[in-house]
Scaffold this motif. Structure first.
Motif, short mmCIF file in Angstrom:
data_model
loop_
_atom_site.label_atom_id
_atom_site.label_comp_id
_atom_site.label_asym_id
_atom_site.label_seq_id
_atom_site.Cartn_x
_atom_site.Cartn_y
_atom_site.Cartn_z
N GLU A 107 38.66 57.66 -61.95
CA GLU A 107 37.21 57.45 -61.94
C GLU A 107 36.78 56.61 -60.74
OE1 GLU A 107 33.31 57.91 -63.45
OE2 GLU A 107 35.21 58.99 -63.69
N ILE A 108 37.57 55.61 -60.40
CA ILE A 108 37.22 54.75 -59.25
C ILE A 108 37.31 55.55 -57.96
CG2 ILE A 108 37.97 52.75 -57.91
CD1 ILE A 108 38.90 51.49 -60.55
N ILE A 109 38.39 56.32 -57.79
CA ILE A 109 38.56 57.09 -56.56
C ILE A 109 37.53 58.20 -56.48
CG2 ILE A 109 40.15 58.59 -55.28
CD1 ILE A 109 42.44 56.89 -56.50
N ARG A 110 37.17 58.78 -57.63
CA ARG A 110 36.10 59.80 -57.64
C ARG A 110 34.81 59.25 -57.06
NH1 ARG A 110 31.67 60.31 -59.86
NH2 ARG A 110 32.04 58.44 -61.12
N ALA A 111 34.47 58.02 -57.44
CA ALA A 111 33.26 57.40 -56.90
C ALA A 111 33.37 57.23 -55.38
CB ALA A 111 33.05 56.04 -57.57
N GLY A 112 34.56 56.90 -54.90
CA GLY A 112 34.74 56.77 -53.46
C GLY A 112 34.60 58.09 -52.73
N ILE A 113 35.14 59.15 -53.33
CA ILE A 113 35.03 60.47 -52.71
C ILE A 113 33.57 60.91 -52.64
CG2 ILE A 113 35.56 62.92 -53.05
CD1 ILE A 113 38.27 62.05 -54.20
N GLU A 114 32.83 60.68 -53.71
CA GLU A 114 31.42 61.09 -53.71
C GLU A 114 30.58 60.24 -52.76
OE1 GLU A 114 30.01 61.10 -57.71
OE2 GLU A 114 31.22 62.85 -58.30
N ALA A 115 31.10 59.09 -52.34
CA ALA A 115 30.37 58.23 -51.41
C ALA A 115 30.53 58.67 -49.95
CB ALA A 115 30.82 56.78 -51.55
N VAL A 116 31.47 59.60 -49.71
CA VAL A 116 31.66 60.11 -48.35
C VAL A 116 30.50 61.05 -48.00
CG1 VAL A 116 33.15 61.47 -46.83
CG2 VAL A 116 34.16 59.89 -48.50
N HIS A 117 29.84 60.80 -46.88
CA HIS A 117 28.65 61.57 -46.50
C HIS A 117 29.05 62.95 -45.96
CE1 HIS A 117 26.22 58.06 -47.16
NE2 HIS A 117 26.94 57.35 -46.31
N LYS A 118 28.25 63.94 -46.28
CA LYS A 118 28.51 65.30 -45.82
C LYS A 118 28.54 65.43 -44.30
CE LYS A 118 27.16 68.12 -49.78
NZ LYS A 118 26.29 69.24 -50.27
N PRO A 119 27.67 64.71 -43.54
CA PRO A 119 27.75 64.82 -42.08
C PRO A 119 29.12 64.46 -41.51
CG PRO A 119 25.68 63.81 -42.71
CD PRO A 119 26.48 63.94 -43.96
N GLN A 120 29.86 63.58 -42.18
CA GLN A 120 31.20 63.26 -41.73
C GLN A 120 32.12 64.47 -41.86
OE1 GLN A 120 30.97 59.20 -44.13
NE2 GLN A 120 32.82 59.27 -42.91
N ILE A 121 31.98 65.19 -42.98
CA ILE A 121 32.79 66.39 -43.18
C ILE A 121 32.40 67.46 -42.16
CG2 ILE A 121 33.36 68.22 -44.81
CD1 ILE A 121 32.82 66.21 -47.06
N GLU A 122 31.11 67.61 -41.93
CA GLU A 122 30.63 68.59 -40.95
C GLU A 122 31.11 68.26 -39.55
OE1 GLU A 122 26.47 68.39 -41.57
OE2 GLU A 122 26.49 69.57 -43.43
N ALA A 123 31.19 66.96 -39.24
CA ALA A 123 31.70 66.55 -37.93
C ALA A 123 33.17 66.93 -37.79
CB ALA A 123 31.52 65.04 -37.76
N GLY A 124 33.94 66.78 -38.88
CA GLY A 124 35.34 67.18 -38.84
C GLY A 124 35.49 68.68 -38.62
N GLU A 125 34.63 69.46 -39.27
CA GLU A 125 34.68 70.91 -39.08
C GLU A 125 34.31 71.28 -37.65
OE1 GLU A 125 31.91 72.13 -42.01
OE2 GLU A 125 33.37 72.15 -43.66
N ALA A 126 33.35 70.54 -37.09
CA ALA A 126 32.94 70.82 -35.71
C ALA A 126 34.05 70.52 -34.72
CB ALA A 126 31.69 70.01 -35.36
N LEU A 127 34.90 69.57 -35.06
CA LEU A 127 36.02 69.21 -34.19
C LEU A 127 37.22 70.13 -34.37
CD1 LEU A 127 35.88 65.32 -34.50
CD2 LEU A 127 35.27 66.69 -32.49
N GLY A 128 37.12 71.07 -35.27
CA GLY A 128 38.18 72.04 -35.46
C GLY A 128 39.28 71.59 -36.41
N PHE A 129 39.01 70.57 -37.23
CA PHE A 129 39.99 70.12 -38.19
C PHE A 129 40.21 71.19 -39.25
CE2 PHE A 129 39.45 65.21 -37.79
CZ PHE A 129 39.82 65.31 -36.45
N THR A 130 41.45 71.29 -39.73
CA THR A 130 41.72 72.17 -40.85
C THR A 130 41.15 71.52 -42.13
OG1 THR A 130 43.85 71.15 -41.37
CG2 THR A 130 43.84 72.96 -39.76
#
Length: 234
Positions: A107-130
């Motif tokens: 439950e604690i880690i779930r809260a941390g995962i949901e706190a990660v902003h979507k633009p960070q994930i999109e930035a990773g995709e833009a950089l070509g990360f798997t």
């Protein structure tokens, strides 16, 4: 009414107390390692998967978090033999502590995962990360860093809750204290000593976790891990 303290009587049983301290430390460290690892896996499964997997993880977390730890221990120690799975008291204590801690860690880690902003994930995709690289470097590591102080508090609470394992004949610190008390009848002295030992163990564990946090996430997270006090569940 006068009372004469006799701490020397307690000192005569130092080997018994040291044995209890060692088992408390061993159970706590192993349950922290196994429980936090299970928490990462379950929180990740809940975030990545949907439907049945998410429902099962949520059900597990809610059941464990809303039932007494003592009852969970009894199910493991007294219930499993009815299914043909007989385990010793120490093993049952470790299983119970791991199952309990895994639910809270999830439950604690779930809260941390949901706190990660979507633009960070999109930035990773833009950089070509798997997808795996994005989840590892952009999601899970920052998520754990965000909630690390809360995890540390839960780890300390789990170490203190190990005293409940004496109810299933696990010979940890609380059980050692009860044995010494039954032999000396010096209840006040032995439980003052044990209280101070638990306090020292909690502070030592928090300091050790702060060092781990400094190594993994940097000084700021480590300082937070040292200053956030554990909240006792209602």
């Amino acid at each position: 009414m006068s009372y004469t303290f006799q701490f020397g009587v307690v000192a005569q049983y130092q080997d018994e107390i040291l044995t209890g301290i060692w088992l408390t430390i061993k159970l706590s460290v192993l349950s922290i390692i196994l429980g936090s690892a299970a928490g990462v896996v379950l929180a990740s499964m809940r975030s990545i998967q949907g439907g049945t997997v998410r429902f099962l993880v949520d059900a597990y977390v809610e059941i464990i978090r809303n039932t007494p730890f003592l009852v969970q221990l009894f199910i493991v120690y007294f219930g499993l033999p009815g299914l043909g799975l007989r385990v010793g008291a120490d093993t049952a204590a470790l299983i119970g502590m791991t199952i309990n801690l895994a639910a809270y860690s999830t439950e604690i880690i779930r809260a941390g995962i949901e706190a990660v902003h979507k633009p960070q994930i999109e930035a990773g995709e833009a950089l070509g990360f798997t997808r795996f690289q994005i989840y590892r470097h952009v999601v899970i590591v920052p998520a754990i860093a965000k909630v690390y102080p809360a995890l540390c508090s839960q780890f300390v609470l789990m170490m203190l809750a190990s005293s409940i394992c004496s109810a299933i004949s696990t010979h940890e610190l609380a059980a050692s204290a009860a044995f010494v008390e039954s032999q000396t009848y010096r209840s006040f002295e032995i439980y003052i000593v044990v209280t101070l030992i638990y306090l020292a163990l909690a502070l030592a564990l928090r300091a050790g976790l702060a060092l781990v946090g400094m190594w993994l996430f940097g000084r700021r997270v480590a300082r937070q891990a040292m200053t956030v006090l554990p909240e006792v569940p209602a």
